[in-house]
Motif scaffolding. Structure first.
Motif, short mmCIF file in Angstrom:
data_model
loop_
_atom_site.label_atom_id
_atom_site.label_comp_id
_atom_site.label_asym_id
_atom_site.label_seq_id
_atom_site.Cartn_x
_atom_site.Cartn_y
_atom_site.Cartn_z
N PRO A 111 0.82 -1.23 0.00
CA PRO A 111 0.00 0.00 0.00
C PRO A 111 0.84 1.27 0.00
CG PRO A 111 -0.81 -1.56 1.63
CD PRO A 111 0.51 -2.07 1.17
N ARG A 112 1.96 1.24 0.73
CA ARG A 112 2.80 2.43 0.80
C ARG A 112 3.49 2.68 -0.54
NH1 ARG A 112 2.78 7.14 1.68
NH2 ARG A 112 4.76 8.18 2.12
N ILE A 113 3.94 1.61 -1.21
CA ILE A 113 4.56 1.77 -2.52
C ILE A 113 3.56 2.37 -3.50
CG2 ILE A 113 5.60 0.54 -4.47
CD1 ILE A 113 6.65 -1.52 -2.41
N GLU A 114 2.32 1.89 -3.46
CA GLU A 114 1.27 2.43 -4.34
C GLU A 114 1.05 3.91 -4.06
OE1 GLU A 114 -2.01 -0.10 -3.45
OE2 GLU A 114 -1.42 -1.64 -4.92
N ALA A 115 1.02 4.29 -2.79
CA ALA A 115 0.79 5.70 -2.42
C ALA A 115 1.94 6.58 -2.89
CB ALA A 115 0.60 5.81 -0.91
N VAL A 116 3.17 6.10 -2.72
CA VAL A 116 4.34 6.88 -3.15
C VAL A 116 4.34 7.04 -4.67
CG1 VAL A 116 6.86 6.96 -3.24
CG2 VAL A 116 5.73 6.25 -1.14
N CYS A 117 4.05 5.96 -5.39
CA CYS A 117 3.98 6.03 -6.86
C CYS A 117 2.94 7.05 -7.29
CB CYS A 117 3.60 4.66 -7.44
SG CYS A 117 4.95 3.50 -7.56
N MET A 132 11.34 9.87 -16.64
CA MET A 132 10.83 8.83 -15.77
C MET A 132 11.82 8.40 -14.70
SD MET A 132 7.71 8.06 -16.18
CE MET A 132 6.35 8.29 -17.36
N VAL A 133 13.10 8.71 -14.89
CA VAL A 133 14.07 8.42 -13.84
C VAL A 133 13.94 9.45 -12.73
CG1 VAL A 133 16.52 8.19 -13.24
CG2 VAL A 133 15.66 7.27 -15.40
N ASP A 134 13.99 10.74 -13.09
CA ASP A 134 13.87 11.79 -12.09
C ASP A 134 12.53 11.75 -11.37
OD1 ASP A 134 16.36 12.77 -12.56
OD2 ASP A 134 15.73 14.50 -13.74
N ALA A 135 11.47 11.51 -12.14
CA ALA A 135 10.12 11.62 -11.58
C ALA A 135 9.70 10.40 -10.77
CB ALA A 135 9.10 11.84 -12.71
N LEU A 136 10.15 9.20 -11.18
CA LEU A 136 9.61 7.99 -10.58
C LEU A 136 10.68 6.96 -10.19
CD1 LEU A 136 7.06 6.29 -9.87
CD2 LEU A 136 7.13 5.43 -12.24
N ALA A 137 11.47 6.52 -11.16
CA ALA A 137 12.35 5.37 -10.94
C ALA A 137 13.40 5.63 -9.86
CB ALA A 137 13.03 4.97 -12.24
N TYR A 138 13.88 6.88 -9.78
CA TYR A 138 14.92 7.18 -8.79
C TYR A 138 14.35 7.43 -7.40
CZ TYR A 138 19.45 8.67 -7.08
OH TYR A 138 20.62 8.74 -6.37
N ALA A 366 4.80 0.01 -9.93
CA ALA A 366 5.08 1.21 -10.72
C ALA A 366 4.67 1.04 -12.17
CB ALA A 366 6.56 1.57 -10.62
N LEU A 367 4.99 -0.10 -12.77
CA LEU A 367 4.64 -0.32 -14.18
C LEU A 367 3.13 -0.45 -14.36
CD1 LEU A 367 7.53 -2.77 -15.19
CD2 LEU A 367 7.23 -0.39 -15.95
N ARG A 368 2.47 -1.09 -13.42
CA ARG A 368 1.01 -1.20 -13.51
C ARG A 368 0.37 0.19 -13.45
NH1 ARG A 368 -3.52 -4.64 -12.77
NH2 ARG A 368 -5.21 -3.30 -13.51
N MET A 369 0.90 1.06 -12.61
CA MET A 369 0.36 2.41 -12.49
C MET A 369 0.61 3.21 -13.78
SD MET A 369 0.58 4.86 -9.14
CE MET A 369 -0.12 3.52 -8.15
N LEU A 370 1.76 3.01 -14.39
CA LEU A 370 2.03 3.69 -15.67
C LEU A 370 1.07 3.20 -16.75
CD1 LEU A 370 5.95 3.67 -15.71
CD2 LEU A 370 4.46 5.66 -15.39
N LEU A 371 0.79 1.91 -16.77
CA LEU A 371 -0.17 1.37 -17.74
C LEU A 371 -1.56 1.95 -17.53
CD1 LEU A 371 0.78 -2.44 -17.73
CD2 LEU A 371 1.20 -0.81 -19.56
#
Length: 406
Positions: A111-117, A132-138, A366-371
């Motif tokens: 749940p916390r990972i989903e909230a941060v994403c 996508m590195v600056d905004a999300l992956a990093y 993260a990938l599911r949220m991008l989709l």
């Protein structure tokens, strides 16, 4: 990516990843085991050979101290870094930290990972082009790890700065020798010293006032009456910064590049999100963040018909092994339905990557949220993409992606 996305695989786009693929192919064509005279290193490149080396910790040691350059600040970190240990020390440390960093703890982070994403993507909701590195992956894995350790929010940027210095590879060329490594260690020693002091203070505060964070759980962990010393916990925290951060950052960036280079992949995943775990494994096979692992020979041994003396350095090439045609059908093809997928990216044997479950979970969320959020994502020009030094890490530093919302 849709079928009308810019043809990012055109001849004008000289991807570093394409060069790596050729390098791994050349390594395999030179034979499963060969000696590099210039560097005095043995290379093992086939899947069977790499798996055998990684599985035999008695012959191929992870402890490099007899042959590696030493540096005082890194010696402090080494105390709890069980990646560089052999049994029985390795078993003791891994058992202790496993008491605190359990599958239940990792699953509970979802749940916390989903909230941060969601928060990170909300912050760029007004943009049609997103790095996508600056905004999300990093930031994603750094925030998750820092929160897991109970690090105050205002100090999260410190972890980002430390990680950037530790894994930037700015002091190294593409084929570093021992002299290069010594210079690099000296250059980043002040960062290691600063991080060591900060984490040590944090551990001592948690000893005085335990909480519900991972540090407090590590303090309480006990096996046969043995507990972790403060400095040993610092070493593990440094390891977690690697396993729980940089691997996820590289994996997410590499996934977006891999999907962009293979048109129709994201469309297929959007239509069937249940494929995402297999797709993540295939990206890990295709572009392993750490494409080689070093091992030290502990006794004279015959490997691939060659005699290797004690204290010889062996490089097990995961990138080459993951494309071994004797193990994988069409190894250079990205097949997100590939299953089973016995890639060696997370290692093999007793040193199988401790952070693998967390990296997989973060990547899947993260990938599911991008989709879900974007109808299309495409890299319009690879001239705007910058890369990590592949001698340290296979990944992108900056990845501008054009996005189309539903």
């Amino acid at each position: 990516m849709t079928s009308n996305s810019t043809n990012s695989s055109s001849a004008q786009d000289h991807l570093l990843f394409d060069a790596l693929t050729e390098q791994w192919r050349s390594l395999r064509e030179a034979g499963p085991v060969r000696h590099d005279e210039a560097q005095g290193v043995w290379h093992v490149v086939n899947h069977e050979g790499v798996a055998a080396v990684l599985a035999d910790s008695a012959t191929y040691s992870s402890d490099m101290t007899p042959i590696a350059p030493s540096q005082e600040d890194f010696e402090a970190f080494r105390q709890g870094n069980f990646v560089g240990m052999d049994p029985p020390e390795h078993r003791k440390f891994r058992t202790l930290v496993s008491q605190a960093f359990t599958p239940r703890v990792v699953h509970g982070l979802e749940p916390r990972i989903e909230a941060v994403c969601a928060r990170l993507l909300d912050a760029v909701a007004d943009r049609d082009r997103i790095d996508m590195v600056d905004a999300l992956a990093y930031p994603l894995p750094i925030i998750v790890i820092a929160e897991l350790l109970g690090i105050p929010t205002e100090d999260h940027p410190l972890f980002q700065e430390w990680a950037a210095t530790l894994f930037g590879g700015d002091q190294l060329g593409e084929s570093p020798d021992m002299a290069d490594l010594e210079r690099a260690l000296e250059a980043i020693a002040p960062t290691v010293r600063e991080m060591n002091g900060y984490v040590l203070d944090h551990i001592r505060r948690r000893r005085a006032e335990p909480g519900d964070d991972l540090i407090s759980k590590l303090i309480a962990a006990e096996v046969d009456g043995v507990r972790l010393e403060d400095q040993e916990m610092v070493g593990f925290v440094a390891l977690l910064l690697v396993a729980g951060h940089i691997t996820t950052t590289a994996l997410l960036g590499n996934a977006l590049v891999a999907f962009d280079r293979n048109p129709g992949t994201l469309t297929a995943l959007r239509a069937d999100p249940a494929r995402l775990p297999d797709a993540i494994e295939e990206v890990l096979r295709w572009l392993p963040p750490f494409p080689e692992l070093g091992r030290r020979v502990t006794r004279p041994v015959v490997l691939g018909g060659h005699e290797l003396p004690t204290n010889t350095l062996v490089m097990a090439h995961l990138g080459a092994a993951n494309r071994d045609p004797d193990r994988f059908t069409k190894p250079d093809v990205l097949d997100v339905t590939r299953s089973p997928n016995p890639h060696l990216t997370f290692g093999h044997g007793i040193h199988f990557c401790f952070g693998a479950p967390l990296a997989r979970l973060e990547a899947r969320i993260a990938l599911r949220m991008l989709l879900d959020r974007f109808r299309d994502l495409s890299v319009s020009s690879y001239r705007d993409v910058t890369y990590q030094n592949p001698a340290v890490l296979v990944g992108v530093r900056h990845l501008p992606v054009d996005v189309v919302r539903p």
